[in-house]
Scaffold this active site. Structure first.
Site, mmCIF file in Angstrom:
data_model
loop_
_atom_site.group_PDB
_atom_site.id
_atom_site.type_symbol
_atom_site.label_atom_id
_atom_site.label_comp_id
_atom_site.label_asym_id
_atom_site.label_seq_id
_atom_site.Cartn_x
_atom_site.Cartn_y
_atom_site.Cartn_z
ATOM 1 N N ALA A 123 0.809 -1.218 0.000
ATOM 2 C CA ALA A 123 0.000 0.000 0.000
ATOM 3 C C ALA A 123 0.845 1.271 0.000
ATOM 4 O O ALA A 123 0.629 2.175 -0.805
ATOM 5 C CB ALA A 123 -0.949 -0.008 1.201
ATOM 6 N N GLY A 152 -6.772 3.599 1.200
ATOM 7 C CA GLY A 152 -5.746 2.577 1.054
ATOM 8 C C GLY A 152 -4.361 3.157 0.873
ATOM 9 O O GLY A 152 -3.691 3.547 1.830
ATOM 10 N N CYS A 153 -3.939 3.236 -0.390
ATOM 11 C CA CYS A 153 -2.554 3.607 -0.670
ATOM 12 C C CYS A 153 -2.240 5.071 -0.382
ATOM 13 O O CYS A 153 -1.110 5.402 -0.026
ATOM 14 C CB CYS A 153 -2.212 3.242 -2.110
ATOM 15 S SG CYS A 153 -2.303 1.457 -2.410
ATOM 16 N N VAL A 154 -3.226 5.956 -0.527
ATOM 17 C CA VAL A 154 -2.992 7.359 -0.184
ATOM 18 C C VAL A 154 -2.778 7.498 1.318
ATOM 19 O O VAL A 154 -1.816 8.151 1.771
ATOM 20 C CB VAL A 154 -4.163 8.243 -0.659
ATOM 21 C CG1 VAL A 154 -4.060 9.650 -0.065
ATOM 22 C CG2 VAL A 154 -4.183 8.321 -2.180
ATOM 23 N N THR A 157 0.568 5.923 2.363
ATOM 24 C CA THR A 157 1.696 6.736 1.901
ATOM 25 C C THR A 157 1.843 8.000 2.733
ATOM 26 O O THR A 157 2.955 8.393 3.094
ATOM 27 C CB THR A 157 1.511 7.078 0.415
ATOM 28 O OG1 THR A 157 1.546 5.865 -0.357
ATOM 29 C CG2 THR A 157 2.598 8.015 -0.078
#
Length: 213
Positions: A123, A152-154, A157
Protein backbone atom coordinates in the site's frame (compact mmCIF):
# COMPACT_ATOMS: atom_id res chain seq x y z
CA UNK A 1 -18.61 9.18 34.11
CA UNK A 2 -17.22 11.11 31.16
CA UNK A 3 -19.89 12.71 29.00
CA UNK A 4 -19.80 11.58 25.39
CA UNK A 5 -19.46 14.32 22.79
CA UNK A 6 -21.47 13.32 19.73
CA UNK A 7 -20.21 16.18 17.58
CA UNK A 8 -17.26 14.71 15.69
CA UNK A 9 -15.32 17.92 15.07
CA UNK A 10 -15.84 19.23 18.60
CA UNK A 11 -14.78 15.86 19.99
CA UNK A 12 -11.34 16.26 18.41
CA UNK A 13 -10.70 19.88 19.40
CA UNK A 14 -7.86 20.22 21.88
CA UNK A 15 -6.53 16.74 21.19
CA UNK A 16 -5.96 16.58 17.43
CA UNK A 17 -5.69 20.11 16.09
CA UNK A 18 -1.99 20.61 15.37
CA UNK A 19 -0.71 21.92 12.04
CA UNK A 20 2.24 21.06 9.80
CA UNK A 21 4.21 23.73 7.95
CA UNK A 22 4.72 23.58 4.21
CA UNK A 23 8.42 23.16 3.48
CA UNK A 24 10.86 24.84 1.15
CA UNK A 25 11.28 22.00 -1.36
CA UNK A 26 7.98 20.28 -2.26
CA UNK A 27 7.20 17.54 -4.75
CA UNK A 28 3.97 16.21 -6.23
CA UNK A 29 3.40 12.50 -5.56
CA UNK A 30 0.63 10.89 -7.65
CA UNK A 31 -0.25 7.55 -6.07
CA UNK A 32 -1.46 4.66 -8.27
CA UNK A 33 -3.65 6.68 -10.63
CA UNK A 34 -3.94 3.88 -13.19
CA UNK A 35 -6.52 2.38 -15.51
CA UNK A 36 -7.66 -0.25 -12.98
CA UNK A 37 -9.66 2.47 -11.24
CA UNK A 38 -10.94 4.08 -14.45
CA UNK A 39 -12.06 1.12 -16.56
CA UNK A 40 -15.66 0.10 -15.69
CA UNK A 41 -14.75 -3.51 -16.53
CA UNK A 42 -12.12 -3.61 -13.78
CA UNK A 43 -12.98 -5.05 -10.34
CA UNK A 44 -11.29 -1.99 -8.85
CA UNK A 45 -13.26 0.57 -10.86
CA UNK A 46 -14.00 3.50 -8.56
CA UNK A 47 -15.67 6.20 -10.65
CA UNK A 48 -12.89 8.71 -9.98
CA UNK A 49 -13.07 10.79 -13.15
CA UNK A 50 -13.38 14.04 -11.17
CA UNK A 51 -10.21 13.17 -9.26
CA UNK A 52 -8.49 12.45 -12.58
CA UNK A 53 -9.34 15.95 -13.80
CA UNK A 54 -7.98 17.41 -10.56
CA UNK A 55 -4.73 15.49 -11.01
CA UNK A 56 -4.42 16.73 -14.57
CA UNK A 57 -4.61 20.32 -13.36
CA UNK A 58 -2.17 19.77 -10.49
CA UNK A 59 0.29 17.99 -12.75
CA UNK A 60 0.19 20.87 -15.23
CA UNK A 61 0.73 23.36 -12.39
CA UNK A 62 3.66 21.40 -10.97
CA UNK A 63 5.35 21.10 -14.36
CA UNK A 64 4.86 24.80 -15.07
CA UNK A 65 6.39 25.66 -11.69
CA UNK A 66 9.32 23.26 -11.99
CA UNK A 67 8.16 21.23 -8.98
CA UNK A 68 9.47 17.61 -9.00
CA UNK A 69 6.83 15.01 -9.87
CA UNK A 70 6.73 11.38 -8.76
CA UNK A 71 4.30 8.68 -9.86
CA UNK A 72 3.67 5.32 -8.23
CA UNK A 73 2.20 2.17 -9.68
CA UNK A 74 1.72 -1.42 -8.52
CA UNK A 75 3.41 -4.28 -10.39
CA UNK A 76 3.45 -7.97 -9.46
CA UNK A 77 5.32 -10.93 -10.84
CA UNK A 78 3.29 -13.55 -12.71
CA UNK A 79 2.35 -15.52 -9.57
CA UNK A 80 1.89 -12.51 -7.30
CA UNK A 81 4.33 -13.98 -4.78
CA UNK A 82 6.09 -10.63 -4.35
CA UNK A 83 2.82 -9.23 -3.00
CA UNK A 84 2.85 -11.48 0.04
CA UNK A 85 -0.21 -11.47 2.29
CA UNK A 86 -1.46 -8.21 0.76
CA UNK A 87 -1.94 -9.99 -2.57
CA UNK A 88 -3.70 -12.88 -0.82
CA UNK A 89 -5.97 -10.55 1.14
CA UNK A 90 -7.13 -8.65 -1.96
CA UNK A 91 -7.48 -11.07 -4.91
CA UNK A 92 -8.44 -8.21 -7.25
CA UNK A 93 -4.81 -7.07 -7.11
CA UNK A 94 -4.30 -9.56 -9.92
CA UNK A 95 -5.12 -6.68 -12.26
CA UNK A 96 -1.61 -5.40 -11.49
CA UNK A 97 0.25 -8.46 -12.76
CA UNK A 98 3.16 -7.34 -14.91
CA UNK A 99 2.01 -6.41 -18.40
CA UNK A 100 -1.65 -5.87 -17.52
CA UNK A 101 -3.18 -2.88 -19.36
CA UNK A 102 -5.08 -2.05 -16.17
CA UNK A 103 -1.79 -1.18 -14.51
CA UNK A 104 -1.02 1.52 -17.07
CA UNK A 105 -1.26 5.24 -16.44
CA UNK A 106 -4.14 7.00 -18.26
CA UNK A 107 -3.20 9.00 -21.36
CA UNK A 108 -3.59 12.32 -19.55
CA UNK A 109 -1.31 11.34 -16.64
CA UNK A 110 1.77 10.05 -18.41
CA UNK A 111 5.20 10.61 -16.83
CA UNK A 112 7.65 12.57 -18.95
CA UNK A 113 11.44 12.55 -18.96
CA UNK A 114 12.81 13.47 -15.55
CA UNK A 115 9.71 12.35 -13.64
CA UNK A 116 10.27 9.23 -11.57
CA UNK A 117 8.01 6.19 -11.38
CA UNK A 118 8.14 4.23 -8.13
CA UNK A 119 6.84 0.68 -8.59
CA UNK A 120 5.58 -0.96 -5.44
CA UNK A 121 3.89 -4.14 -4.20
CA UNK A 122 2.24 -2.89 -1.02
CA UNK A 123 0.00 0.00 0.00
CA UNK A 124 2.60 2.58 1.01
CA UNK A 125 4.79 4.17 -1.64
CA UNK A 126 7.59 4.03 0.93
CA UNK A 127 7.40 0.35 1.93
CA UNK A 128 10.04 -1.72 0.17
CA UNK A 129 10.96 1.08 -2.27
CA UNK A 130 13.70 3.67 -2.65
CA UNK A 131 11.32 6.61 -2.37
CA UNK A 132 12.57 7.98 0.96
CA UNK A 133 16.19 7.83 -0.14
CA UNK A 134 15.38 9.50 -3.45
CA UNK A 135 13.44 12.31 -1.79
CA UNK A 136 16.24 12.91 0.70
CA UNK A 137 18.85 12.92 -2.05
CA UNK A 138 16.88 15.60 -3.89
CA UNK A 139 16.38 17.68 -0.76
CA UNK A 140 12.59 17.34 -0.81
CA UNK A 141 10.91 18.03 2.52
CA UNK A 142 7.20 18.17 1.61
CA UNK A 143 4.86 16.02 -0.47
CA UNK A 144 1.63 17.04 -2.13
CA UNK A 145 -0.07 13.64 -2.24
CA UNK A 146 -2.86 12.69 -4.62
CA UNK A 147 -4.25 9.47 -6.04
CA UNK A 148 -6.01 6.27 -5.18
CA UNK A 149 -7.44 5.11 -3.04
CA UNK A 150 -7.93 7.55 -0.19
CA UNK A 151 -8.51 4.82 2.39
CA UNK A 152 -5.75 2.58 1.05
CA UNK A 153 -2.55 3.61 -0.67
CA UNK A 154 -2.99 7.36 -0.18
CA UNK A 155 -3.50 6.96 3.55
CA UNK A 156 -0.62 4.49 3.91
CA UNK A 157 1.70 6.74 1.90
CA UNK A 158 0.78 9.86 3.86
CA UNK A 159 1.39 8.07 7.16
CA UNK A 160 4.78 6.78 6.04
CA UNK A 161 5.69 10.20 4.66
CA UNK A 162 5.09 11.69 8.09
CA UNK A 163 7.03 8.91 9.80
CA UNK A 164 9.88 9.35 7.33
CA UNK A 165 10.18 13.09 7.95
CA UNK A 166 8.39 14.45 4.85
CA UNK A 167 5.43 16.75 5.54
CA UNK A 168 2.37 15.21 3.82
CA UNK A 169 -0.21 17.54 2.24
CA UNK A 170 -3.08 15.46 0.86
CA UNK A 171 -5.12 17.14 -1.88
CA UNK A 172 -8.80 16.47 -1.25
CA UNK A 173 -10.25 16.70 -4.77
CA UNK A 174 -7.33 14.82 -6.30
CA UNK A 175 -7.92 11.67 -4.22
CA UNK A 176 -10.68 9.15 -4.67
CA UNK A 177 -12.27 6.00 -3.32
CA UNK A 178 -14.98 3.60 -4.42
CA UNK A 179 -17.44 5.06 -1.87
CA UNK A 180 -17.67 8.54 -0.30
CA UNK A 181 -17.87 7.19 3.27
CA UNK A 182 -14.30 5.80 3.52
CA UNK A 183 -13.04 8.71 1.43
CA UNK A 184 -14.38 11.34 3.84
CA UNK A 185 -13.59 9.34 6.99
CA UNK A 186 -9.97 8.88 6.02
CA UNK A 187 -9.51 12.49 4.98
CA UNK A 188 -10.88 13.52 8.37
CA UNK A 189 -8.53 11.17 10.22
CA UNK A 190 -5.52 12.14 8.10
CA UNK A 191 -6.10 15.80 8.89
CA UNK A 192 -6.52 15.05 12.58
CA UNK A 193 -3.43 12.92 13.05
CA UNK A 194 -1.04 12.53 10.16
CA UNK A 195 -1.27 15.16 7.42
CA UNK A 196 -2.64 18.43 6.20
CA UNK A 197 -5.65 17.97 3.92
CA UNK A 198 -5.85 20.87 1.46
CA UNK A 199 -8.07 21.80 -1.44
CA UNK A 200 -6.89 21.74 -5.04
CA UNK A 201 -6.98 25.54 -5.04
CA UNK A 202 -4.77 25.67 -1.95
CA UNK A 203 -2.40 23.13 -3.47
CA UNK A 204 -2.06 25.15 -6.67
CA UNK A 205 -1.32 28.28 -4.63
CA UNK A 206 1.38 26.41 -2.70
CA UNK A 207 2.88 25.16 -5.96
CA UNK A 208 2.93 28.66 -7.42
CA UNK A 209 4.49 30.11 -4.28
CA UNK A 210 7.28 27.53 -4.49
CA UNK A 211 7.94 27.75 -8.22
CA UNK A 212 11.58 27.32 -9.14
CA UNK A 213 13.07 30.53 -10.49
Amino acid sequence: MTQKNDDLTANYVGAFDGRLSFGKRPALLIVDFVMAYLDPASPLYAGVEDALASNERLLAAARAAGIPVFFTNVVYQADGADGGLFYKKIPSLRVFLEGSPLGAFPPSLQPVDGERVISKQFASAFFGTSLAETLSEEGIDTLLITGLSTSGCVRATALDALQSGFAPFVVREACGDRHPAPHEANLFDLQAKYAEVVSEQEACALISANAEL
